[in-house]
Write a protein that holds these residues in place. Structure first.
Motif, short mmCIF file in Angstrom:
data_model
loop_
_atom_site.label_atom_id
_atom_site.label_comp_id
_atom_site.label_asym_id
_atom_site.label_seq_id
_atom_site.Cartn_x
_atom_site.Cartn_y
_atom_site.Cartn_z
N GLU A 161 0.82 -1.21 0.00
CA GLU A 161 0.00 0.00 0.00
C GLU A 161 0.85 1.26 0.00
OE1 GLU A 161 -4.21 -0.92 2.10
OE2 GLU A 161 -2.54 -0.59 3.47
N VAL A 162 0.28 2.31 -0.60
CA VAL A 162 0.85 3.65 -0.50
C VAL A 162 0.40 4.27 0.82
CG1 VAL A 162 0.81 5.97 -1.47
CG2 VAL A 162 0.91 3.99 -2.99
N GLU A 163 1.31 4.94 1.49
CA GLU A 163 0.99 5.67 2.72
C GLU A 163 1.42 7.11 2.55
OE1 GLU A 163 2.22 3.81 6.39
OE2 GLU A 163 2.40 1.88 5.38
N VAL A 164 0.51 8.05 2.80
CA VAL A 164 0.80 9.48 2.69
C VAL A 164 0.49 10.15 4.01
CG1 VAL A 164 0.27 11.64 1.51
CG2 VAL A 164 0.24 9.49 0.23
N THR A 165 1.44 10.91 4.53
CA THR A 165 1.20 11.74 5.71
C THR A 165 1.54 13.18 5.35
OG1 THR A 165 3.44 11.39 6.57
CG2 THR A 165 1.73 9.86 7.29
N ALA A 166 0.84 14.10 5.97
CA ALA A 166 1.09 15.52 5.75
C ALA A 166 0.98 16.25 7.09
CB ALA A 166 0.10 16.10 4.75
N VAL A 167 1.92 17.13 7.35
CA VAL A 167 1.93 17.94 8.56
C VAL A 167 1.90 19.41 8.17
CG1 VAL A 167 3.17 18.55 10.66
CG2 VAL A 167 3.17 16.18 9.86
N LYS A 168 0.91 20.14 8.67
CA LYS A 168 0.74 21.56 8.34
C LYS A 168 1.20 22.43 9.50
CE LYS A 168 -3.66 20.86 7.52
NZ LYS A 168 -5.07 21.21 7.27
N THR A 169 1.98 23.46 9.19
CA THR A 169 2.41 24.43 10.19
C THR A 169 2.30 25.83 9.60
OG1 THR A 169 4.73 24.22 9.49
CG2 THR A 169 4.02 22.85 11.33
N GLY A 170 2.04 26.81 10.45
CA GLY A 170 1.95 28.19 9.98
C GLY A 170 2.35 29.16 11.06
N ARG A 171 2.96 30.26 10.66
CA ARG A 171 3.36 31.29 11.62
C ARG A 171 2.26 32.35 11.75
NH1 ARG A 171 7.80 30.35 8.53
NH2 ARG A 171 7.45 32.24 7.30
N ARG A 172 1.90 32.96 10.62
CA ARG A 172 0.84 33.97 10.63
C ARG A 172 -0.50 33.42 10.16
NH1 ARG A 172 4.98 35.92 7.86
NH2 ARG A 172 3.78 35.83 5.92
N SER A 173 -0.45 32.51 9.20
CA SER A 173 -1.69 31.99 8.61
C SER A 173 -2.18 30.76 9.37
CB SER A 173 -1.44 31.63 7.14
OG SER A 173 -0.95 32.74 6.42
N ASP A 174 -3.48 30.52 9.28
CA ASP A 174 -4.12 29.40 9.99
C ASP A 174 -3.95 28.10 9.20
OD1 ASP A 174 -5.67 27.69 11.45
OD2 ASP A 174 -7.56 28.75 11.11
N PRO A 175 -3.24 27.11 9.75
CA PRO A 175 -3.07 25.85 9.02
C PRO A 175 -4.38 25.15 8.68
CG PRO A 175 -1.50 25.99 10.82
CD PRO A 175 -2.48 27.12 11.00
N SER A 176 -5.41 25.35 9.50
CA SER A 176 -6.68 24.67 9.24
C SER A 176 -7.36 25.18 7.97
CB SER A 176 -7.62 24.82 10.43
OG SER A 176 -8.02 26.17 10.58
N GLY A 177 -6.91 26.33 7.45
CA GLY A 177 -7.47 26.85 6.21
C GLY A 177 -6.96 26.14 4.98
N VAL A 178 -5.91 25.34 5.13
CA VAL A 178 -5.37 24.55 4.01
C VAL A 178 -5.86 23.12 4.16
CG1 VAL A 178 -3.28 23.74 2.85
CG2 VAL A 178 -3.33 26.03 3.88
N ARG A 179 -6.56 22.63 3.18
CA ARG A 179 -7.11 21.29 3.24
C ARG A 179 -6.28 20.33 2.37
NH1 ARG A 179 -10.37 24.11 -0.35
NH2 ARG A 179 -10.89 23.01 -2.31
N ILE A 180 -6.28 19.07 2.74
CA ILE A 180 -5.62 18.04 1.95
C ILE A 180 -6.70 17.25 1.22
CG2 ILE A 180 -3.98 16.14 1.97
CD1 ILE A 180 -2.85 18.76 3.06
N GLU A 181 -6.55 17.13 -0.09
CA GLU A 181 -7.52 16.40 -0.90
C GLU A 181 -6.84 15.21 -1.57
OE1 GLU A 181 -9.63 18.80 -3.65
OE2 GLU A 181 -10.73 19.90 -2.09
N VAL A 182 -7.57 14.12 -1.69
CA VAL A 182 -7.11 12.92 -2.38
C VAL A 182 -8.07 12.64 -3.52
CG1 VAL A 182 -6.57 10.47 -2.16
CG2 VAL A 182 -6.16 12.01 -0.22
#
Length: 267
Positions: free
Chosen positions: A64-85
């Protein structure tokens, strides 16, 4: 949704249809962690498309393929960036989709499709993907390195703008950047057509099998060109431009930079 796909994440999960007709999964939460695991058929591709952040690929010990993504932000809100498959006929594409710009929606689509614009958003999305043998790996980002950790067992294609592009594979591959170096180690010299390695500000180093047969086109403006392979030169001999043949020729190898050296190594 095909049954062999699944998402393993504690984030809120949204499922719908992509504009391209494939299935889309989006995940986001305050802690900015995303995980996806699924089957990609041999010969098909797992494609990662980011904007800000590095992409790292490594061999998978399983099917299987396994994908992980970690979002970080200093000024901008990481929750505003979504991950789509997005699943499609050629495999699976995973994107970091930033908030829309100028009222035009960003969207995740395979290859050159979709829209990945961002403005005044410093959220960084770091992807890690485990790639099974026989699956093609395609990595795309704008600001970040794209690299493999260990040798993959399938074709590789890397594209970034501000970052290094580096891979090792038992097969073949290509890589392009603008501000960064290119480093590639190929286990097979049996590609079809043209294989390209390009940058503007950086060096290019490619390791190739001893039995290589290819037509070579290499150029640099501020740097040197060197090769471990016996080469029959066509035309004028120059330190900064080279056209010639290794072995029996046939397929094409292009290596182009402006500020940096070009080096072909025999594995």
């Amino acid at each position: 949704m095909r049954s062999h796909y699944r998402v393993a994440t504690a984030a809120v999960l949204l499922i719908g249809l992509s504009p391209a007709g494939g299935s889309v999964l989006s995940a986001q939460r305050a802690t900015d962690a995303f995980e996806w695991r699924g089957t990609v058929l041999q010969g098909s591709a797992i494609e990662i498309k980011g904007v800000n952040g590095e992409v790292t690929a490594e061999p998978s010990s399983g099917p299987e393929v396994e994908v992980t993504a970690v979002k970080t932000g200093r000024r901008s809100d990481p929750s505003g960036v979504r991950i789509e498959v997005v699943t499609h006929g050629d495999g699976v594409t995973v994107c970091a989709v930033y908030p829309d710009v100028d009222g035009r929606p960003n969207e995740c689509r395979p290859g050159d499709g979709g829209r990945m614009s961002t403005r005044d958003n410093d959220v960084n999305v770091a992807f890690t993907v485990k790639v099974p043998a026989g699956v093609r790996f395609v990595g795309r980002t704008v600001n970040g390195d794209i690299k493999t950790r260990g040798a993959l067992a399938g074709p590789v294609s890397l594209r970034t703008v501000n970052g290094d592009a580096e891979f090792s594979t038992t097969g073949h591959g290509d890589a392009t950047t603008v501000n960064g170096s290119v480093r590639a180690a190929l286990g097979s010299a049996l590609w079809q057509g043209t294989l390209s390695f390009e940058t503007v500000n950086g060096s290019i180093t490619v390791d190739l099998p001893a039995g290589l047969s290819t037509d070579v086109r290499a150029s640099t403006v501020n740097g040197d060109i060197s090769t471990d392979f016996p080469l029959t030169v066509t035309g004028r001999v120059s330190r900064r431009s080279l056209t010639g043949t290794i072995g029996g020729g046939g397929r094409i190898l292009e290596l182009d930079t402006v500020n940096g050296s070009v080096q072909l190594n025999r594995r």
